[in-house]
Design an enzyme around this catalytic site. Structure first.
Site, mmCIF file in Angstrom:
data_model
loop_
_atom_site.group_PDB
_atom_site.id
_atom_site.type_symbol
_atom_site.label_atom_id
_atom_site.label_comp_id
_atom_site.label_asym_id
_atom_site.label_seq_id
_atom_site.Cartn_x
_atom_site.Cartn_y
_atom_site.Cartn_z
ATOM 1 N N ASP A 85 0.822 -1.225 0.000
ATOM 2 C CA ASP A 85 0.000 0.000 0.000
ATOM 3 C C ASP A 85 0.852 1.270 0.000
ATOM 4 O O ASP A 85 0.317 2.373 0.013
ATOM 5 C CB ASP A 85 -0.944 0.000 1.216
ATOM 6 C CG ASP A 85 -0.182 0.090 2.543
ATOM 7 O OD1 ASP A 85 1.060 -0.029 2.537
ATOM 8 O OD2 ASP A 85 -0.834 0.284 3.582
ATOM 9 N N LYS A 94 7.204 42.244 -7.013
ATOM 10 C CA LYS A 94 6.297 41.188 -7.516
ATOM 11 C C LYS A 94 5.056 41.113 -6.639
ATOM 12 O O LYS A 94 5.137 41.162 -5.426
ATOM 13 C CB LYS A 94 7.052 39.850 -7.480
ATOM 14 C CG LYS A 94 6.214 38.641 -7.784
ATOM 15 C CD LYS A 94 7.028 37.363 -7.650
ATOM 16 C CE LYS A 94 7.055 36.840 -6.231
ATOM 17 N NZ LYS A 94 7.718 35.536 -6.106
ATOM 18 N N ASP A 122 10.009 27.198 -8.685
ATOM 19 C CA ASP A 122 9.010 26.130 -8.633
ATOM 20 C C ASP A 122 8.308 26.059 -9.998
ATOM 21 O O ASP A 122 8.765 25.357 -10.902
ATOM 22 C CB ASP A 122 8.049 26.411 -7.466
ATOM 23 C CG ASP A 122 7.024 25.307 -7.269
ATOM 24 O OD1 ASP A 122 7.054 24.330 -8.037
ATOM 25 O OD2 ASP A 122 6.193 25.406 -6.351
HETATM 26 C C1 R5P Z 1 9.593 33.617 -3.586
HETATM 27 O O1 R5P Z 1 9.522 34.156 -2.499
HETATM 28 C C2 R5P Z 1 10.670 32.672 -3.974
HETATM 29 O O2 R5P Z 1 11.926 33.216 -3.738
HETATM 30 C C3 R5P Z 1 10.550 32.230 -5.408
HETATM 31 O O3 R5P Z 1 10.713 33.363 -6.251
HETATM 32 C C4 R5P Z 1 9.228 31.608 -5.721
HETATM 33 O O4 R5P Z 1 8.755 30.807 -4.673
HETATM 34 C C5 R5P Z 1 9.310 30.801 -6.979
HETATM 35 O O5 R5P Z 1 8.061 30.234 -7.245
HETATM 36 P P1 R5P Z 1 7.524 30.072 -8.717
HETATM 37 O O6 R5P Z 1 8.646 29.516 -9.534
HETATM 38 O O7 R5P Z 1 6.361 29.123 -8.603
HETATM 39 O O8 R5P Z 1 7.081 31.441 -9.191
#
Ligand code: R5P
Length: 312
Positions: free
Chosen positions: A37, A191, A221
């Site tokens: 599992d 941002k 990410d």
């Molecule tokens: C933000 O505070 C981090 O330093 C990164 O810029 C952010 O988490 C990157 O995430 P993503 O690639 O999803 O925009």
């Protein structure tokens, strides 16, 4: 005198093997299996009674990475290890480090609690999303920086007319450390995020017209922040754009976004194994820095030389 033993869970075996090789000791035998599992089973195949054990594992999703680590810590404790030290190249769940809206969790603190309660003696990690997460722990915690090797890498490239850019306000300290060491100017992007993983407004604060740019960030990410920054910088007249990022999470369509961007090169570390290859992404290894941190910790020597880079 305890002896040094290094083990790895399954989150980043290639890095663990390189660290062990660099230290000139074989990677210890840790058997990890799954029940039908999915339940995880861990056994140390080497005798670790009285040893200083170092377990290498990043804690990025899937949650199996954390679970494996917790079970390995418990197994090490029950096998009478002298010290259980964790080497966490990427400390996941760190982005939720405060209650920024009602009824949400602080996962960075939750993970800190679980790791400490499981029997961890010490943690060594790199480029935390927010350095103050160290304060969530009441056990020795060493926070080292990848900028030592990154800066060296970019210094060798001798990029003229360079501006270091932080893609958001939170990254300004990191950008300043790079700019100082690369003798470059600094610029900031303002941002705004309507919700997690969605980037909306990007205002460039500073002059990048006709300049080469290095965007530095701790994590990429979805690559939304990174590629929106590239677009904003290009619109503001930037010339060649490079990136330096410690933790290449690269989920969803991150690879496609990076490939189709006007980026010249993104340099990342091997804190997390890359899911696929990309001509635009170059990996540099953090092997030596972690090997040194382990060796010096084991010998009760100072490791401050490894995190000197942020001192002004
Ligand atoms: C933000 O505070 C981090 O330093 C990164 O810029 C952010 O988490 C990157 O995430 P993503 O690639 O999803 O925009």
């Amino acid at each position: 005198m305890p002896n040094l033993k290094i083990f790895s869970c399954r989150g980043n075996l290639p890095l663990a093997e390189k660290i062990a090789k660099n230290l000139g000791i074989p990677l210890g035998k840790l058997e990890i299996k799954n029940f039908s599992d999915g339940e995880i089973w861990v056994k140390f195949l080497d005798n670790i009674r009285g040893s200083d054990v170092y377990i290498i594992q990043p804690t990025n999703p899937p949650a199996e990475n954390i679970m494996e680590l917790l079970i390995a810590i418990d197994a090490a404790r029950r096998a009478s290890a002298n010290k259980v030290n964790l080497v966490i190249p990427y400390f996941g769940y760190a982005r939720q480090d405060r209650k920024d809206q009602p009824r949400v969790a602080i996962t960075a603190k939750l993970i800190a609690n679980i790791l400490a309660k499981s029997g961890t003696d010490r943690i060594i990690t790199m480029d935390l999303h927010a350095p103050q997460i160290q304060g969530f722990f009441d056990i020795p915690f060493d926070h080292i920086y990848s900028s030592a090797i990154m800066v060296d890498h970019f210094r060798k490239k001798k990029i003229p007319n360079l501006v270091v850019v932080s893609p958001d306000v939170g990254g300004i300290n990191m950008a300043r450390a790079y700019a100082k060491r690369l003798n470059a100017e600094i610029c900031l992007i303002d941002k705004r995020r309507p919700k997690p993983n969605e980037v909306e407004v990007m205002n460039v604060i500073g002059d990048v017209k006709g300049k080469n740019v290095l965007i530095v960030d701790d994590i990429i990410d979805t690559a939304g922040t990174f590629t929106s920054a590239i677009r904003a910088l290009k619109e503001n007249g930037a010339k060649d754009i490079y990136g330096a990022c410690t933790h290449a999470i690269l989920s969803g369509s991150a690879y496609e976004k990076i490939e189709s961007s006007s980026l010249k090169k993104l340099v990342v570390t091997d804190s997390i194994p890359l899911k696929q290859k990309s001509n635009k992404i170059e990996v540099i290894t953090i092997t030596k820095i972690f090997a040194k941190a382990i060796q010096r910790t084991f010998e009760n020597k100072s490791i401050s030389t490894l995190f000197d880079v942020f001192k002004s």
